[in-house]
Scaffold this motif. Structure first.
Motif, PDB file in Angstrom:
ATOM      1  N   CYS A   1       0.845  -1.195   0.000  1.00  0.00           N
ATOM      2  CA  CYS A   1       0.000   0.000   0.000  1.00  0.00           C
ATOM      3  C   CYS A   1       0.881   1.246   0.000  1.00  0.00           C
ATOM      4  O   CYS A   1       1.906   1.302   0.689  1.00  0.00           O
ATOM      5  CB  CYS A   1      -0.897   0.000   1.234  1.00  0.00           C
ATOM      6  SG  CYS A   1      -2.044  -1.392   1.305  1.00  0.00           S
TER       7      CYS A   1
ATOM      8  N   GLY B   1      -6.155   2.435  -0.348  1.00  0.00           N
ATOM      9  CA  GLY B   1      -7.324   1.732   0.138  1.00  0.00           C
ATOM     10  C   GLY B   1      -8.601   2.448  -0.252  1.00  0.00           C
ATOM     11  O   GLY B   1      -8.583   3.458  -0.963  1.00  0.00           O
TER      12      GLY B   1
ATOM     13  N   GLY C   1      -7.963   1.107   5.285  1.00  0.00           N
ATOM     14  CA  GLY C   1      -7.736  -0.319   5.128  1.00  0.00           C
ATOM     15  C   GLY C   1      -6.514  -0.679   4.315  1.00  0.00           C
ATOM     16  O   GLY C   1      -6.314  -1.845   3.970  1.00  0.00           O
ATOM     17  N   CYS C   2      -5.676   0.306   4.001  1.00  0.00           N
ATOM     18  CA  CYS C   2      -4.459   0.019   3.217  1.00  0.00           C
ATOM     19  C   CYS C   2      -3.336   0.935   3.705  1.00  0.00           C
ATOM     20  O   CYS C   2      -2.863   1.812   2.986  1.00  0.00           O
ATOM     21  CB  CYS C   2      -4.736   0.228   1.733  1.00  0.00           C
ATOM     22  SG  CYS C   2      -3.504  -0.484   0.599  1.00  0.00           S
TER      23      CYS C   2
ATOM     24  N   VAL D   1      -0.275  -5.799  -0.040  1.00  0.00           N
ATOM     25  CA  VAL D   1      -1.633  -5.917  -0.574  1.00  0.00           C
ATOM     26  C   VAL D   1      -2.006  -7.401  -0.625  1.00  0.00           C
ATOM     27  O   VAL D   1      -1.288  -8.217  -1.208  1.00  0.00           O
ATOM     28  CB  VAL D   1      -1.736  -5.293  -1.976  1.00  0.00           C
ATOM     29  CG1 VAL D   1      -3.137  -5.490  -2.548  1.00  0.00           C
ATOM     30  CG2 VAL D   1      -1.386  -3.805  -1.909  1.00  0.00           C
ATOM     31  N   ARG D   2      -3.130  -7.758  -0.028  1.00  0.00           N
ATOM     32  CA  ARG D   2      -3.582  -9.140   0.023  1.00  0.00           C
ATOM     33  C   ARG D   2      -4.308  -9.532  -1.261  1.00  0.00           C
ATOM     34  O   ARG D   2      -4.984  -8.692  -1.878  1.00  0.00           O
ATOM     35  CB  ARG D   2      -4.534  -9.368   1.198  1.00  0.00           C
ATOM     36  CG  ARG D   2      -3.979  -8.997   2.554  1.00  0.00           C
ATOM     37  CD  ARG D   2      -4.963  -9.329   3.663  1.00  0.00           C
ATOM     38  NE  ARG D   2      -6.302  -8.847   3.385  1.00  0.00           N
ATOM     39  CZ  ARG D   2      -6.723  -7.613   3.633  1.00  0.00           C
ATOM     40  NH1 ARG D   2      -5.890  -6.731   4.158  1.00  0.00           N
ATOM     41  NH2 ARG D   2      -7.963  -7.252   3.358  1.00  0.00           N
TER      42      ARG D   2
ATOM     43  N   GLN E   1      -8.041  -8.333  -1.813  1.00  0.00           N
ATOM     44  CA  GLN E   1      -8.247  -7.023  -1.197  1.00  0.00           C
ATOM     45  C   GLN E   1      -8.737  -6.016  -2.223  1.00  0.00           C
ATOM     46  O   GLN E   1      -8.308  -6.021  -3.379  1.00  0.00           O
ATOM     47  CB  GLN E   1      -6.942  -6.527  -0.572  1.00  0.00           C
ATOM     48  CG  GLN E   1      -7.048  -5.165   0.115  1.00  0.00           C
ATOM     49  CD  GLN E   1      -5.761  -4.778   0.821  1.00  0.00           C
ATOM     50  OE1 GLN E   1      -4.851  -5.599   0.989  1.00  0.00           O
ATOM     51  NE2 GLN E   1      -5.664  -3.527   1.234  1.00  0.00           N
TER      52      GLN E   1
ATOM     53  N   VAL F   1      -8.789  -2.263  -3.630  1.00  0.00           N
ATOM     54  CA  VAL F   1      -7.916  -1.088  -3.602  1.00  0.00           C
ATOM     55  C   VAL F   1      -8.417  -0.050  -4.590  1.00  0.00           C
ATOM     56  O   VAL F   1      -9.244  -0.340  -5.458  1.00  0.00           O
ATOM     57  CB  VAL F   1      -6.460  -1.460  -3.952  1.00  0.00           C
ATOM     58  CG1 VAL F   1      -5.887  -2.448  -2.949  1.00  0.00           C
ATOM     59  CG2 VAL F   1      -6.346  -2.011  -5.377  1.00  0.00           C
TER      60      VAL F   1
ATOM     61  N   THR G   1     -10.864  -5.220  -6.895  1.00  0.00           N
ATOM     62  CA  THR G   1     -10.334  -6.333  -6.111  1.00  0.00           C
ATOM     63  C   THR G   1      -9.127  -6.939  -6.826  1.00  0.00           C
ATOM     64  O   THR G   1      -9.184  -7.234  -8.022  1.00  0.00           O
ATOM     65  CB  THR G   1     -11.400  -7.417  -5.909  1.00  0.00           C
ATOM     66  OG1 THR G   1     -12.519  -6.846  -5.222  1.00  0.00           O
ATOM     67  CG2 THR G   1     -10.850  -8.577  -5.087  1.00  0.00           C
TER      68      THR G   1
ATOM     69  N   HIS H   1      -0.487 -12.820  -0.915  1.00  0.00           N
ATOM     70  CA  HIS H   1      -0.261 -11.409  -1.224  1.00  0.00           C
ATOM     71  C   HIS H   1       0.080 -11.217  -2.701  1.00  0.00           C
ATOM     72  O   HIS H   1       0.511 -12.143  -3.383  1.00  0.00           O
ATOM     73  CB  HIS H   1       0.888 -10.854  -0.367  1.00  0.00           C
ATOM     74  CG  HIS H   1       0.586 -10.794   1.093  1.00  0.00           C
ATOM     75  ND1 HIS H   1       1.094 -11.709   1.993  1.00  0.00           N
ATOM     76  CD2 HIS H   1      -0.198  -9.950   1.811  1.00  0.00           C
ATOM     77  CE1 HIS H   1       0.652 -11.419   3.203  1.00  0.00           C
ATOM     78  NE2 HIS H   1      -0.133 -10.350   3.120  1.00  0.00           N
TER      79      HIS H   1
END
Length: 220
Positions: A37, A85, A90-91, A97-98, A101, A103, A145, A152
């Motif tokens: 992130c 995020g 959330g980032c 970065v998962r 996730q 973004v 997403t 990751h």
């Protein structure tokens, strides 16, 4: 249309770009690692070999918002995007970065977010992808997403970006524009996951995973 956005977010992004301009080429030589992130990077479509790009040019049809294209040049300053995020956060800077996730991808020079919605794209009649918002703030249709394997997003891995609101995948299928952006490729949304929507992290500033968020160590 106005030039680069003014404000805190855009100013920070432009400052990062200045660092890139004097330390170019480092990202491609960096060891493999994780995308984090706050990183600023270019994204290469692995099938069509073009980088995700935007510029201060509006679509002449559809939404009339800022256009998003693909370019072959690796040194174009309009191809840098920052990983952020959602509006609720959330980032945090430096956090890997998962896979799975959501973004936002914020265009460095204009401060607008990668965006899609139910308008037809100009050339292929797929779903239009645009750049939207001001100073990095837009709406819920700016969320994508990250679809990847494992835990990751890895720099060396191919990933897909699936739009949260409409489920399409960020794609390129080869259609090219004429004047005033002759030779640039159409970027659009497609409903299925396929070879046209795989992307890889390329040149940029990658924030070291686990770095002290108060000091903001960067890695090229």
């Amino acid at each position: 249309m106005r030039g680069a956005s003014r404000g805190g977010v855009a100013g920070t992004l432009l400052a990062l770009l200045l660092v890139l301009s004097v330390r170019s080429g480092g990202a491609s030589k960096a060891s493999a690692g994780l995308v984090t992130c706050g990183s600023v990077l270019k994204l290469l479509n692995t099938h069509h070999k073009v980088r995700l790009h935007s510029h201060d040019i509006k679509y002449g049809s559809g939404s009339g918002q800022q256009s998003v294209t693909g370019v072959e040049a690796s040194d174009d300053a309009n191809s840098y995007w920052r990983i952020r995020g959602g509006s609720e956060g959330g980032c945090p800077r430096g956090l890997p970065v998962r896979c799975g996730q959501a973004v936002r991808l914020t265009h460095v020079l204009t401060g607008k977010n990668l965006h899609t919605h139910h308008f037809p794209s100009p050339l292929s009649n797929n779903q239009e992808v645009s750049a939207f918002g001001e100073d990095g703030e837009g709406d819920d249709l700016d969320l994508w997403t990250v679809r990847c394997s494992g835990q990751h997003w890895e720099r060396e891995a191919s990933v897909r970006f699936q739009h949260v609101g409409t489920s399409v995948f960020l794609s390129v299928t080869g259609e090219q524009y004429g004047s005033p952006i002759r030779g640039q490729h159409e970027v659009h949304g497609m409903s299925s996951a396929n070879a046209h929507n795989t992307w890889k992290a390329m040149e940029g500033i990658f924030i070291k995973p686990g770095a002290d968020l108060s000091t903001g160590h960067d890695e090229l």
